[in-house]
Write a protein that holds these residues in place. Structure first.
Motif, PDB file in Angstrom:
ATOM      1  N   LEU A 135      33.548  -3.759 -13.778  1.00  0.00           N
ATOM      2  CA  LEU A 135      32.889  -4.079 -12.196  1.00  0.00           C
ATOM      3  C   LEU A 135      33.654  -5.066 -11.480  1.00  0.00           C
ATOM      4  CD1 LEU A 135      29.091  -4.754 -12.166  1.00  0.00           C
ATOM      5  CD2 LEU A 135      30.632  -5.890 -10.874  1.00  0.00           C
ATOM      6  N   GLU A 136      33.909  -4.750 -10.311  1.00  0.00           N
ATOM      7  CA  GLU A 136      34.803  -5.561  -9.531  1.00  0.00           C
ATOM      8  C   GLU A 136      34.012  -6.695  -8.908  1.00  0.00           C
ATOM      9  OE1 GLU A 136      37.676  -5.358  -5.309  1.00  0.00           O
ATOM     10  OE2 GLU A 136      36.966  -3.397  -6.307  1.00  0.00           O
ATOM     11  N   LEU A 137      34.174  -7.895  -8.997  1.00  0.00           N
ATOM     12  CA  LEU A 137      33.463  -8.932  -8.471  1.00  0.00           C
ATOM     13  C   LEU A 137      33.795  -9.116  -7.261  1.00  0.00           C
ATOM     14  CD1 LEU A 137      33.762 -11.566 -11.480  1.00  0.00           C
ATOM     15  CD2 LEU A 137      31.887 -10.102 -11.050  1.00  0.00           C
ATOM     16  N   PRO A 138      32.804  -9.654  -6.344  1.00  0.00           N
ATOM     17  CA  PRO A 138      32.761  -9.798  -4.767  1.00  0.00           C
ATOM     18  C   PRO A 138      33.907 -10.978  -4.643  1.00  0.00           C
ATOM     19  CG  PRO A 138      30.380  -9.239  -5.325  1.00  0.00           C
ATOM     20  CD  PRO A 138      31.363  -9.457  -6.612  1.00  0.00           C
ATOM     21  N   ASP A 139      34.231 -11.025  -3.426  1.00  0.00           N
ATOM     22  CA  ASP A 139      35.273 -12.300  -3.045  1.00  0.00           C
ATOM     23  C   ASP A 139      34.458 -13.505  -3.058  1.00  0.00           C
ATOM     24  OD1 ASP A 139      37.453 -10.498  -2.956  1.00  0.00           O
ATOM     25  OD2 ASP A 139      36.909 -10.272  -0.464  1.00  0.00           O
ATOM     26  N   ALA A 140      34.939 -14.484  -3.485  1.00  0.00           N
ATOM     27  CA  ALA A 140      34.442 -15.723  -3.487  1.00  0.00           C
ATOM     28  C   ALA A 140      33.986 -16.473  -2.492  1.00  0.00           C
ATOM     29  CB  ALA A 140      35.658 -16.806  -4.247  1.00  0.00           C
ATOM     30  N   GLY A 141      34.610 -15.873  -1.100  1.00  0.00           N
ATOM     31  CA  GLY A 141      33.808 -16.554   0.185  1.00  0.00           C
ATOM     32  C   GLY A 141      32.827 -15.773   0.848  1.00  0.00           C
ATOM     33  N   ASP A 142      32.409 -14.724  -0.013  1.00  0.00           N
ATOM     34  CA  ASP A 142      31.140 -14.071   0.730  1.00  0.00           C
ATOM     35  C   ASP A 142      30.029 -14.460   0.410  1.00  0.00           C
ATOM     36  OD1 ASP A 142      32.921 -11.776   0.961  1.00  0.00           O
ATOM     37  OD2 ASP A 142      32.581 -10.729  -0.687  1.00  0.00           O
ATOM     38  N   ASP A 143      29.105 -14.267   1.632  1.00  0.00           N
ATOM     39  CA  ASP A 143      27.613 -15.083   1.470  1.00  0.00           C
ATOM     40  C   ASP A 143      26.720 -14.579   0.373  1.00  0.00           C
ATOM     41  OD1 ASP A 143      25.792 -13.138   2.798  1.00  0.00           O
ATOM     42  OD2 ASP A 143      27.726 -12.887   3.691  1.00  0.00           O
ATOM     43  N   TRP A 144      25.582 -15.085   0.206  1.00  0.00           N
ATOM     44  CA  TRP A 144      24.870 -14.741  -1.158  1.00  0.00           C
ATOM     45  C   TRP A 144      24.462 -13.240  -0.883  1.00  0.00           C
ATOM     46  CZ3 TRP A 144      19.875 -12.924  -1.102  1.00  0.00           C
ATOM     47  CH2 TRP A 144      19.163 -12.867  -0.142  1.00  0.00           C
ATOM     48  N   ARG A 145      23.943 -12.981   0.219  1.00  0.00           N
ATOM     49  CA  ARG A 145      23.427 -11.683   0.351  1.00  0.00           C
ATOM     50  C   ARG A 145      24.510 -10.482   0.173  1.00  0.00           C
ATOM     51  NH1 ARG A 145      18.659  -9.492   3.937  1.00  0.00           N
ATOM     52  NH2 ARG A 145      18.834  -7.131   3.499  1.00  0.00           N
ATOM     53  N   THR A 146      25.790 -10.822   0.515  1.00  0.00           N
ATOM     54  CA  THR A 146      26.725  -9.687   0.604  1.00  0.00           C
ATOM     55  C   THR A 146      27.152  -9.680  -1.051  1.00  0.00           C
ATOM     56  OG1 THR A 146      27.809 -10.136   2.492  1.00  0.00           O
ATOM     57  CG2 THR A 146      29.256  -9.382   0.928  1.00  0.00           C
ATOM     58  N   VAL A 147      27.248 -10.897  -1.874  1.00  0.00           N
ATOM     59  CA  VAL A 147      27.552 -10.807  -3.063  1.00  0.00           C
ATOM     60  C   VAL A 147      26.425 -10.050  -4.037  1.00  0.00           C
ATOM     61  CG1 VAL A 147      27.503 -12.526  -5.115  1.00  0.00           C
ATOM     62  CG2 VAL A 147      28.952 -12.919  -3.159  1.00  0.00           C
ATOM     63  N   VAL A 148      25.353 -10.563  -3.809  1.00  0.00           N
ATOM     64  CA  VAL A 148      24.052  -9.854  -4.461  1.00  0.00           C
ATOM     65  C   VAL A 148      24.189  -8.469  -4.134  1.00  0.00           C
ATOM     66  CG1 VAL A 148      21.545  -9.660  -4.835  1.00  0.00           C
ATOM     67  CG2 VAL A 148      22.831 -11.852  -4.555  1.00  0.00           C
ATOM     68  N   ARG A 149      24.306  -7.933  -3.062  1.00  0.00           N
ATOM     69  CA  ARG A 149      24.038  -6.701  -2.646  1.00  0.00           C
ATOM     70  C   ARG A 149      25.367  -5.757  -3.335  1.00  0.00           C
ATOM     71  NH1 ARG A 149      24.679  -2.179   1.027  1.00  0.00           N
ATOM     72  NH2 ARG A 149      22.767  -1.582   1.730  1.00  0.00           N
TER      73      ARG A 149
END
Length: 241
Positions: A88-102
């Motif tokens: 599972l590729e983790l989202p970028d560290a700078g992404d906002d919470w909603r982008t990360v959770v989605r």
């Protein structure tokens, strides 16, 4: 005292794997190779097909060889779950919470559909790669003015949606496979006698309208994303984030 695997009951699998080996291990046998072979069996035949003896046969090693790394099937499953979550590729560290959770939700769905047995197994273990996923989400929720309990509640709410929606998809897929149906049209044709009678009773008018009007009956991805966005909209509105 250590058992035949070299594992003492007071330490975790992950701690033991990071320690220097107390005795030489076969160079060709590694935790990653063990996990990959076991995952291949589970993907093809289901989790029940994964046994230590079957694993040894597929790896071409002695029946006891894998016990140098895992003490039995429970630890083997944990190793498998960790291996799969490493995909599972983790989202970028700078992404906002909603982008990360989605992103985590969408990628978890894809991962679970690729490895359906994880729907039963991934909640049985605590593994480094599982923690990496939850850590990424929890970190994205920091700095929003939420207390620790609320941050965890948000994470678990999103996770519960993913688990429930994907479990439903997997259940439907298993049912269709068992009955030899490959498409939604084949399933509807197969269920037509029951459905015709049920709708003919007049007791389910809203369902009848859905069946007559719906255009996306077989679009599971669209349905998942809409439900996910509803969950995230609700979280954002309730918490003001």
């Amino acid at each position: 005292m250590a058992d035949a695997s070299g594992a003492d009951g007071a330490s975790s699998l992950w701690e033991r794997l990071e320690r220097p080996a107390p005795a030489p291990r076969p160079a060709a046998l590694t935790p990653r190779r063990i996990a990959a072979a076991a995952v291949a069996i589970a993907d093809a035949e289901g989790l029940e097909a994964v046994t230590m003896r079957r694993l040894a046969a597929d790896l071409g090693v002695a029946p006891m060889a894998a016990y140098r790394y895992v003490s039995g099937k429970d630890e083997l499953i944990a190793l498998m779950v960790d291996f799969v979550h490493g995909e599972l590729e983790l989202p970028d560290a700078g992404d906002d919470w909603r982008t990360v959770v989605r992103a985590v939700a969408l990628r978890t769905r894809a991962l679970t559909l690729k490895h359906p047995w994880t729907a039963r197994a991934d909640h049985l273990s605590l593994t480094p790669n599982q923690f990496a996923v939850s850590e990424r989400v929890l970190a994205a929720l920091e700095g929003l003015g939420l207390d620790a309990d609320t941050r965890m509640a948000v994470y678990r709410t999103a996770s519960a949606y993913v688990r429930g929606a994907v479990d439903s998809e997997i259940g439907l897929s298993l049912m269709m496979r068992k009955r030899g149906w490959n498409t939604g049209d084949e399933a509807r044709e197969g269920l037509a006698p029951e459905m015709t009678w049920l709708m003919g009773t007049g007791r389910y008018p809203a369902t009848h309208r859905y069946l007559a009007e719906a255009q996306r009956k077989d679009d599971a991805e669209w349905r998942f994303e809409l439900g996910l966005d509803c969950v995230l909209d609700g979280i954002a509105a309730r918490l003001g984030i």
